[in-house]
Write a protein that holds these residues in place. Structure first.
Motif, PDB file in Angstrom:
ATOM      1  N   ILE A  94       0.856  -1.192   0.000  1.00  0.00           N
ATOM      2  CA  ILE A  94       0.000   0.000   0.000  1.00  0.00           C
ATOM      3  C   ILE A  94       0.890   1.239   0.000  1.00  0.00           C
ATOM      4  O   ILE A  94       1.806   1.346   0.821  1.00  0.00           O
ATOM      5  CB  ILE A  94      -0.925   0.006   1.233  1.00  0.00           C
ATOM      6  N   PRO A  95       0.658   2.192  -0.904  1.00  0.00           N
ATOM      7  CA  PRO A  95       1.502   3.399  -0.983  1.00  0.00           C
ATOM      8  C   PRO A  95       1.187   4.421   0.119  1.00  0.00           C
ATOM      9  O   PRO A  95       0.636   5.483  -0.124  1.00  0.00           O
ATOM     10  CB  PRO A  95       1.188   3.948  -2.378  1.00  0.00           C
ATOM     11  N   MET A  96       1.538   4.047   1.332  1.00  0.00           N
ATOM     12  CA  MET A  96       1.322   4.923   2.494  1.00  0.00           C
ATOM     13  C   MET A  96       2.230   4.427   3.612  1.00  0.00           C
ATOM     14  O   MET A  96       2.766   3.318   3.552  1.00  0.00           O
ATOM     15  CB  MET A  96      -0.150   4.895   2.911  1.00  0.00           C
ATOM     16  N   PHE A  97       2.395   5.252   4.645  1.00  0.00           N
ATOM     17  CA  PHE A  97       3.230   4.856   5.784  1.00  0.00           C
ATOM     18  C   PHE A  97       2.725   3.554   6.413  1.00  0.00           C
ATOM     19  O   PHE A  97       1.521   3.317   6.507  1.00  0.00           O
ATOM     20  CB  PHE A  97       3.226   5.956   6.850  1.00  0.00           C
ATOM     21  N   ALA A  98       3.665   2.734   6.850  1.00  0.00           N
ATOM     22  CA  ALA A  98       3.364   1.511   7.579  1.00  0.00           C
ATOM     23  C   ALA A  98       3.507   1.770   9.077  1.00  0.00           C
ATOM     24  O   ALA A  98       4.058   2.799   9.493  1.00  0.00           O
ATOM     25  CB  ALA A  98       4.324   0.402   7.148  1.00  0.00           C
ATOM     26  N   ALA A  99       3.018   0.824   9.873  1.00  0.00           N
ATOM     27  CA  ALA A  99       3.151   0.973  11.326  1.00  0.00           C
ATOM     28  C   ALA A  99       4.610   1.065  11.737  1.00  0.00           C
ATOM     29  O   ALA A  99       4.973   1.821  12.658  1.00  0.00           O
ATOM     30  CB  ALA A  99       2.460  -0.200  12.023  1.00  0.00           C
ATOM     31  N   ASP A 100       5.476   0.318  11.072  1.00  0.00           N
ATOM     32  CA  ASP A 100       6.904   0.369  11.407  1.00  0.00           C
ATOM     33  C   ASP A 100       7.498   1.751  11.144  1.00  0.00           C
ATOM     34  O   ASP A 100       8.495   2.127  11.781  1.00  0.00           O
ATOM     35  CB  ASP A 100       7.673  -0.685  10.599  1.00  0.00           C
ATOM     36  N   ASP A 101       6.922   2.502  10.223  1.00  0.00           N
ATOM     37  CA  ASP A 101       7.397   3.871   9.979  1.00  0.00           C
ATOM     38  C   ASP A 101       7.101   4.768  11.184  1.00  0.00           C
ATOM     39  O   ASP A 101       7.904   5.634  11.545  1.00  0.00           O
ATOM     40  CB  ASP A 101       6.730   4.454   8.727  1.00  0.00           C
ATOM     41  N   ILE A 102       5.938   4.574  11.804  1.00  0.00           N
ATOM     42  CA  ILE A 102       5.595   5.333  13.016  1.00  0.00           C
ATOM     43  C   ILE A 102       6.582   4.982  14.131  1.00  0.00           C
ATOM     44  O   ILE A 102       7.048   5.852  14.877  1.00  0.00           O
ATOM     45  CB  ILE A 102       4.151   5.024  13.460  1.00  0.00           C
ATOM     46  N   LYS A 103       6.914   3.707  14.220  1.00  0.00           N
ATOM     47  CA  LYS A 103       7.863   3.266  15.254  1.00  0.00           C
ATOM     48  C   LYS A 103       9.246   3.862  15.012  1.00  0.00           C
ATOM     49  O   LYS A 103       9.960   4.204  15.959  1.00  0.00           O
ATOM     50  CB  LYS A 103       7.942   1.739  15.270  1.00  0.00           C
ATOM     51  N   PHE A 104       9.624   3.988  13.741  1.00  0.00           N
ATOM     52  CA  PHE A 104      10.914   4.601  13.426  1.00  0.00           C
ATOM     53  C   PHE A 104      10.943   6.057  13.893  1.00  0.00           C
ATOM     54  O   PHE A 104      11.932   6.515  14.477  1.00  0.00           O
ATOM     55  CB  PHE A 104      11.173   4.529  11.921  1.00  0.00           C
ATOM     56  N   LEU A 105       9.846   6.803  13.683  1.00  0.00           N
ATOM     57  CA  LEU A 105       9.779   8.195  14.138  1.00  0.00           C
ATOM     58  C   LEU A 105       9.936   8.260  15.661  1.00  0.00           C
ATOM     59  O   LEU A 105      10.628   9.143  16.190  1.00  0.00           O
ATOM     60  CB  LEU A 105       8.453   8.814  13.702  1.00  0.00           C
ATOM     61  N   TYR A 106       9.317   7.328  16.348  1.00  0.00           N
ATOM     62  CA  TYR A 106       9.423   7.260  17.805  1.00  0.00           C
ATOM     63  C   TYR A 106      10.869   7.021  18.240  1.00  0.00           C
ATOM     64  O   TYR A 106      11.388   7.696  19.146  1.00  0.00           O
ATOM     65  CB  TYR A 106       8.510   6.147  18.306  1.00  0.00           C
TER      66      TYR A 106
END
Length: 232
Positions: A94-106
């Protein structure tokens, strides 16, 4: 002595567009969105500053050369990253942020060393962008208290809901949902019941400004609204 007003996520995003090397990196990634491999760059800040310093190409995972070794670019002076996802036509992603991307920001925010031990962190500086064929998005921390509560108490359920939603989207490109639908579904899950403290932004086509993408929590099925960053 006057105290400077706190910086906003919009102001910090704008710094990325005032830097030629940064804009060139985003343009480079636009040319990589039809590939099966992920590409990215990580940014370090100058010590004791949020001003951009070095831009580092992100290496691939040793055991999976199609994916980026994002975990290697947190801590120290790292404050953000640009990246792509594999072409959905190849990966069925899916061309959108994944949950792991949110975790990376954290992890970026949590592990960044802002200078001295007594330095206060400015959470408006941290960022992660995602470049797809039709757009470049960014996620930023808008409210650090809500964000840390979200990561501590709500992230697991968010990850499950987001992955379930993505899994139910058709993988037939002729039936693939519109990008505006994907934006709305991501925002609905991100801000389910309570706000996550995360803002979603989209880069203008001419790379001169960002817009924040928002939905009305009282009417989550209403259209996504765009608020230009250069309007207070």
């Amino acid at each position: 002595e006057e105290i400077a007003p706190p910086k906003t996520p919009c102001e910090e995003l704008q710094k990325l567009l005032n830097n030629t090397e940064s804009v060139d990196a985003l343009t480079f990634l636009e040319g990589k969105t039809s590939e099966a491999k992920e590409y990215g760059f990580a940014y370090q800040a100058l010590p004791n500053s949020s001003d951009l310093d070095e831009l580092h190409p992100i290496e691939s995972l040793p055991n999976d050369p199609l994916k980026l070794h994002m975990e290697h670019y947190v801590g120290g002076n790292f404050i953000g990253a640009y990246h792509t996802h594999p072409d959905p036509a190849i990966s069925l992603g899916i061309p959108m942020f994944a949950a792991d991307d949110i975790k990376f920001l954290y992890k970026l925010a949590r592990l960044h060393s802002p200078g001295t031990l007594n330095s206060d962190k400015d959470y408006s500086v941290y960022f992660l962008t995602l470049t797809i064929e039709s757009a470049t998005y960014a996620i930023k921390i808008n409210d650090v208290v809500k964000f840390y509560d979200f990561m501590g108490n709500k992230y697991a359920s968010f990850k499950t809901r987001l992955e379930d939603k993505y899994a139910k989207m058709p993988d037939n490109l002729y039936l693939f949902p519109s990008q505006s639908f994907i934006e709305k579904e991501f925002l609905k899950i991100l801000n389910n019941k309570e706000q996550s403290g995360i803002g979603l932004y989209i880069l203008n086509d001419d790379k001169t400004n960002w817009d924040e993408l928002m939905i009305n929590p009282l009417f989550p099925n209403s259209n996504v609204k765009r608020k230009p960053c250069n309007i207070k």
